[in-house]
Scaffold this motif. Structure first.
Motif, mmCIF file in Angstrom:
data_model
loop_
_atom_site.group_PDB
_atom_site.id
_atom_site.type_symbol
_atom_site.label_atom_id
_atom_site.label_comp_id
_atom_site.label_asym_id
_atom_site.label_seq_id
_atom_site.Cartn_x
_atom_site.Cartn_y
_atom_site.Cartn_z
ATOM 1 N N GLU A 47 68.889 48.760 78.781
ATOM 2 C CA GLU A 47 69.994 48.297 79.614
ATOM 3 C C GLU A 47 70.540 49.438 80.461
ATOM 4 O O GLU A 47 70.103 50.580 80.324
ATOM 5 N N SER A 253 66.650 42.432 69.611
ATOM 6 C CA SER A 253 67.817 41.838 70.263
ATOM 7 C C SER A 253 67.603 41.718 71.767
ATOM 8 O O SER A 253 67.923 40.711 72.393
ATOM 9 N N LEU A 254 67.012 42.775 72.349
ATOM 10 C CA LEU A 254 66.756 42.778 73.784
ATOM 11 C C LEU A 254 65.809 41.631 74.160
ATOM 12 O O LEU A 254 66.045 40.888 75.105
ATOM 13 N N ALA A 257 67.231 38.180 74.231
ATOM 14 C CA ALA A 257 68.209 37.890 75.283
ATOM 15 C C ALA A 257 67.555 37.445 76.591
ATOM 16 O O ALA A 257 68.225 36.940 77.473
ATOM 17 N N ILE A 258 66.240 37.638 76.722
ATOM 18 C CA ILE A 258 65.590 37.281 77.989
ATOM 19 C C ILE A 258 65.503 35.767 78.103
ATOM 20 O O ILE A 258 64.944 35.108 77.242
ATOM 21 N N ASP A 273 71.934 39.336 67.681
ATOM 22 C CA ASP A 273 72.890 40.382 68.046
ATOM 23 C C ASP A 273 72.448 41.702 67.451
ATOM 24 O O ASP A 273 71.818 41.745 66.399
#
Lengths: 307, 348
Positions: A47, A253-254, A257-258, A273
């Protein structure tokens, strides 16, 4: 494809600390190590504030790293280097930036922008040869000779990015760092530029570091991927290792999230999370958990994640 | 379903130094109560201009040439400035892409929320403050007392966008326009904001117009999708219809040009060329020049909407009964098959 196991770039314990006032230090990048093999695309994701751009910029000496070593084509290119190494580095390694409008001089014609590298390194004998080189590279990136005498503002975003690519490739580099090179472009234009980058790679045996926050694009273009978080490299592996078998909870987690372009799947998806509270980045080390798949963690942490 | 907003044949032009840019060329759509309508398209397709008309914040050189926007039996394009300022921010609220530019850096975020409550609901300062505090909690920010007194620069990007959402919700709007609200955010934060918007929609029963170019986001939030190209809607339908049974060549190109995480493809389909210059809008189907599937008639005459299902329409001559049978590109077909398989795998 070429043999992809010859190391072209080696980054070791590279750190970049910025001073913020007298007391505070920002560790934008802390003890990052990885290697890039010849002919491959190494994707860097994370990020904003994770240090991925800092990594690219420190490698190409836009920043002066606080600590650590970078070795390129068998030569050390960090710290003090001699003129010959510098000149080798400045032609063999090139960079493509995110915002093509901000990275092109608005008062110069495309011809002069692209030829600047040639001028500095005196890579031509006659003016005719200089212009021919520019015309040729324009054709290669999908523009035409006629475009050479125009100014950047006369082009669309996608075309400007092609000019940025032409400028990088005209000095015949072996290694290109693309820092969010497609983020500012529209979806359909992104695909054009990515396909162009891939084509160039095949034709010229280029090696890329592809820095982006769009994880699906990174997955698509990369052979190997490094995931960064808070200045640390938390996981490195082949694209399929990272996407199909992520180990580090941050990577998980990353990935969760996509958003996928699939409405049925999206409706029921659970996001993971990330809780960093019992993970100590400073204690951990990069551990190889399977072939070519490294995870940052202490022994206990890795055991917990792989259990 | 109950219609809450109706846009009919909207045409908007901008006067510029170079001539008149026809930014929107006949856009019609309905928004139903409680649904999320996503408008997708590339930059310059007219999606943001459409929302600006709804909010009455069109730039000074913009002219509404034709069409109407019906809300509460009123045509928003014809009412006075005063009437529109009663609606905007109150019945229809908007959130923009960049939370830093839509917040005032010299005011505390709390007061920025309270401001519109005082303006529209006539509450006292103290009442407004306690309502603002509630809103801060509602959008998922802890320590509302402390946050109320902070300035935008003291908050993270995700938190700023939450504040912007709180401001938008302050006057209990019926329609929320979200113009690329997550584009400037990281994926992890984006996921949180999308969840928040969906959660609030359920709680308050909002109708949402969601503008974005990210098809993943569309799949996540949308009930219905309208695809815009060169100032027109070229296809609309439910999210499933658009993603699994697209009919317009532009929609095909758009879907095929984003990589899908789950499928191992090694070449992306890229739509050739660039969108047309709307100073000189092309005759016929604006996409024809970039399309592999263009027919002769596409260069001559604009295609009308052809019905696919009751909810799904596409403006392409390919759907005409006399048109040759054309199938979507192979890349996309394979992709849609694999997406369907993926869904059955999970067996929800």
């Amino acid at each position: 494809m070429t043999t992809k196991n010859q190391v072209i770039l080696r980054v070791e314990n590279l750190s970049q600390h910025f001073k913020l006032g007298r007391k505070n230090i920002l560790k934008a990048m802390d003890k990052v190590s990885f290697t890039v093999n010849k002919g491959e695309t190494f994707g860097l994701v994370g990020e904003s504030g994770s240090g991925k751009s800092t990594t690219g910029r420190s490698i190409i000496r836009l920043y002066n790293p606080t600590d650590g070593d970078v070795e390129f084509l068998g030569k050390r290119i960090s710290g003090k280097i001699d003129k010959r190494t510098e000149s080798m580095l400045r032609t063999k390694m090139q960079m493509i930036f995110q915002d093509p409008m901000a990275s092109l001089n608005p008062r110069k014609t495309v011809l002069d922008i692209i030829a600047q590298g040639l001028d500095i390194h005196k890579l031509y004998k006659t003016k005719k040869e200089r212009n021919k080189k520019v015309y040729d590279i324009l054709e290669t990136v999908g523009l035409s000779k006629e475009h050479a005498h125009r100014y950047p503002h006369e082009f669309s975003g996608g075309q400007r990015q092609r000019i940025g690519i032409a400028r990088a490739l005209v000095v015949d580099p072996e290694f290109v760092i693309a820092d969010e090179a497609i983020s500012a472009l529209d979806v359909s234009i992104q695909a054009q530029v990515v396909n162009l980058l891939k084509k160039m790679q095949e034709e010229r045996e280029l090696t890329y570091i592809f820095i982006a926050h769009d994880l699906s694009m990174v997955r698509y273009i990369s052979d190997r991927i490094g995931v960064m978080h808070l200045g640390k490299m938390v996981e490195i592996g082949s694209a399929s290792n990272i996407y199909n078998n992520p180990i580090h909870p941050y990577t998980k987690s990353l990935l969760s999230a996509i958003p996928h372009p699939n409405p049925l799947l999206e409706r029921y998806r659970k996001r993971v999370d990330y809780d960093k509270s019992n993970i100590d980045y400073d204690e951990g080390e990069l551990v190889e958990i399977e072939k070519d798949h490294f995870v940052l963690g202490t022994e206990g942490e890795i055991k917990r994640w792989t259990a | 379903m109950e219609k809450i907003l109706e846009v009919k044949n909207l045409c908007v032009s901008f006067k510029t130094h170079n001539g008149v840019v026809k930014a929107i060329r006949g856009v019609s759509f309905d928004l139903f109560k409680g649904e999320t309508l996503a408008i997708v398209g590339e930059s310059g397709s007219g999606k943001s201009v459409t929302t600006k008309v709804l909010m009455g914040i069109l730039a000074k050189n913009g002219i509404i040439e034709e069409g109407e926007v019906l809300f509460d039996n009123k045509d928003l394009t014809k009412i006075t400035k005063k009437e529109i300022s009663n609606i905007k921010g109150k019945d229809i609220a908007i959130i923009f892409q960049d939370p830093m530019t839509s917040l005032n850096p010299t005011m505390t975020v709390g007061y920025q929320i309270a401001e519109s409550i005082i303006e529209h609901q006539g509450l006292t300062k103290n009442e407004a403050k306690s309502k603002a505090m509630e809103l801060i909690k509602l959008v998922g920010i802890n320590q509302s007392e402390k946050r109320y007194k902070q300035y935008p620069h003291q908050l993270s990007g995700g938190m700023r966008q939450r504040i912007v959402i709180a401001i938008a919700l302050a006057c209990n709007p019926r329609i929320l326009i979200a113009d690329e609200p997550t584009t400037a955010l990281d994926v992890t934060i984006q996921a949180q904001i999308l969840d928040l918007i969906k959660e609030l929609q359920e709680k308050i029963g909002l109708s949402i117009i969601f503008i974005t170019h990210d098809l993943g986001v569309v799949a996540n939030v949308a009930d219905r999708v309208a695809v815009m190209y060169a100032g027109k809607i070229v296809e609309f339908g439910t999210a499933e219809e658009i993603f699994f049974d697209p009919r317009h060549p532009y929609t095909w190109g758009l879907l095929a040009s984003v990589p899908d995480l789950n499928s191992e493809i090694n070449k992306l389909y890229a739509i050739p060329g660039a969108p047309p210059n709307l100073l000189y809008p092309p005759k016929g189907d604006a996409f024809a020049l970039r399309s592999d599937f263009a027919l002769k008639v596409d260069l001559e005459e604009e295609p009308p909407f052809f019905k696919v299902t009751d909810t799904h329409y596409a403006a392409t001559w390919l759907l005409h009964e006399n048109a040759p049978k054309v199938e979507m590109p192979e890349i996309l077909k394979v992709r849609i098959e694999s997406m369907k398989k993926e869904v059955s795998q999970y067996d929800y």
